[in-house]
Design a protein around this motif. Structure first.
Motif, mmCIF file in Angstrom:
data_model
loop_
_atom_site.group_PDB
_atom_site.id
_atom_site.type_symbol
_atom_site.label_atom_id
_atom_site.label_comp_id
_atom_site.label_asym_id
_atom_site.label_seq_id
_atom_site.Cartn_x
_atom_site.Cartn_y
_atom_site.Cartn_z
ATOM 1 N N ASP A 120 0.813 -1.215 0.000
ATOM 2 C CA ASP A 120 0.000 0.000 0.000
ATOM 3 C C ASP A 120 0.843 1.260 0.000
ATOM 4 N N SER A 155 -4.095 5.519 -11.013
ATOM 5 C CA SER A 155 -5.277 5.000 -11.704
ATOM 6 C C SER A 155 -6.097 6.131 -12.314
ATOM 7 N N ASP A 211 -6.187 -1.717 -15.229
ATOM 8 C CA ASP A 211 -6.228 -1.095 -13.905
ATOM 9 C C ASP A 211 -7.247 -1.799 -13.014
ATOM 10 N N ARG A 212 -8.360 -2.232 -13.599
ATOM 11 C CA ARG A 212 -9.394 -2.942 -12.853
ATOM 12 C C ARG A 212 -8.825 -4.225 -12.235
ATOM 13 N N GLN A 223 -6.190 -3.301 -9.448
ATOM 14 C CA GLN A 223 -6.830 -2.813 -8.222
ATOM 15 C C GLN A 223 -7.526 -3.945 -7.477
ATOM 16 N N GLN A 257 -4.841 -5.910 -5.629
ATOM 17 C CA GLN A 257 -4.354 -5.171 -4.467
ATOM 18 C C GLN A 257 -5.384 -5.189 -3.343
ATOM 19 N N HIS A 258 -6.662 -5.009 -3.720
ATOM 20 C CA HIS A 258 -7.723 -4.985 -2.706
ATOM 21 C C HIS A 258 -7.833 -6.324 -1.987
#
Length: 276
Positions: free
Chosen positions: A14, A59, A232-233, A236, A239-240
């Motif tokens: 993060d 992003s 990017d989707r 992300q 990462q989430h």
């Protein structure tokens, strides 16, 4: 290209300030050299530049680089694009009409550019929107036949060479065309490929295996100008969910230039393996 230790796509930290220039270039299908040029002329700057000179992008910047690429395909100069990015809707329509008149006067055969200009005026074909769905699936091991690594400007030529080699060897591929995209590659990030039957070997092509495992995927509809949003989707999502990704990304083309001249009709699936 940047090294893996500086690539957010393979990390879940993060504290990372964003996408490295190599990763941002790869997911948006633009060269890092061009991004540096945009930064130099003040058209499109990274979100952050560290004291060591490393550029990082966010992003939120993906839609802007997509818009710049679309304006370029319309025939606008970089100076005109700089004006367009901060312009009102009225100014954009005025500049679009002016550009259309220039294209007609110069008798330039740019059907694709005219279509994009019509979209700017709100009267053209509207691309299918992405449904924003992320699928998580278990995939078996797959054997690939690949061409050599290529840069973003030579992908189409790479596919032509690949299918020519398959035709000469009388080998029929078992899948749609694939593009392996690796932001961690030292030089050229792309490799064209097709699935082949187990044990198929051609001296003119490179054998490569995609490992069995859990893959995440999403779909992108329309031209490749905005494909960075789909990448990017995925990034992300990983990462989430605190998942690491195993390169390469895999683009699979359900509908591309082979079947249609209208880029708005393109359908592309993007997938990547996650670690257990």
């Amino acid at each position: 290209m940047t090294s893996s230790k500086n690539t957010p796509s393979s990390k879940n930290n993060d504290d990372m300030p964003g996408y490295t220039i190599g990763t941002f270039a790869m997911i948006n299908k633009i060269s890092a050299r061009m991004l540096r040029h945009y930064d130099k002329i003040g058209l499109f700057k990274p979100q952050m530049v560290l004291p060591n000179g490393y550029r990082y992008y966010s992003s939120e910047q993906v839609p802007t680089i997509s818009l710049i690429k679309k304006y370029q395909r319309c025939g606008f100069t970089l100076a005109e694009i700089s004006t367009l990015l901060g312009a009102s809707a009225t100014t954009i329509k005025s500049l679009a009409r002016k550009k259309q008149r220039q294209l007609v006067q110069q008798n330039i055969e740019q059907d694709q550019a005219n279509e994009l200009l019509s979209n700017l005026l709100g009267i053209g074909h509207t691309p299918l929107p992405s449904d924003n769905v992320i699928a998580v699936t278990q995939q078996p091991a797959r054997q690939l036949l690949c061409g050599s690594n290529v840069c973003e400007d030579n992908v189409d030529a790479g596919f032509d060479d690949l299918y020519r080699a398959l035709e000469n060897a009388q080998v029929h591929p078992d899948s749609l065309p694939l593009l392996l995209c690796d932001p961690e590659a030292a030089v050229e990030s792309y490799r064209v490929a097709v699935c082949a039957q187990q044990g198929t070997v051609l001296t003119t092509l490179i054998s490569h295996s995609l490992p069995v495992g859990t893959y995440i995927s999403t779909s992108h509809y329309g031209s490749y100008d905005g494909i960075g949003v789909a990448y990017d989707r995925l990034l992300q999502y990983a990462q989430h969910h605190q998942q690491k990704l195993v390169m390469p990304f895999i683009e699979r083309y359900f509908l591309d230039r082979t079947y249609t001249t209208n880029t708005n009709d393109y359908i592309t699936e993007i997938s990547v393996k996650m670690t257990p």
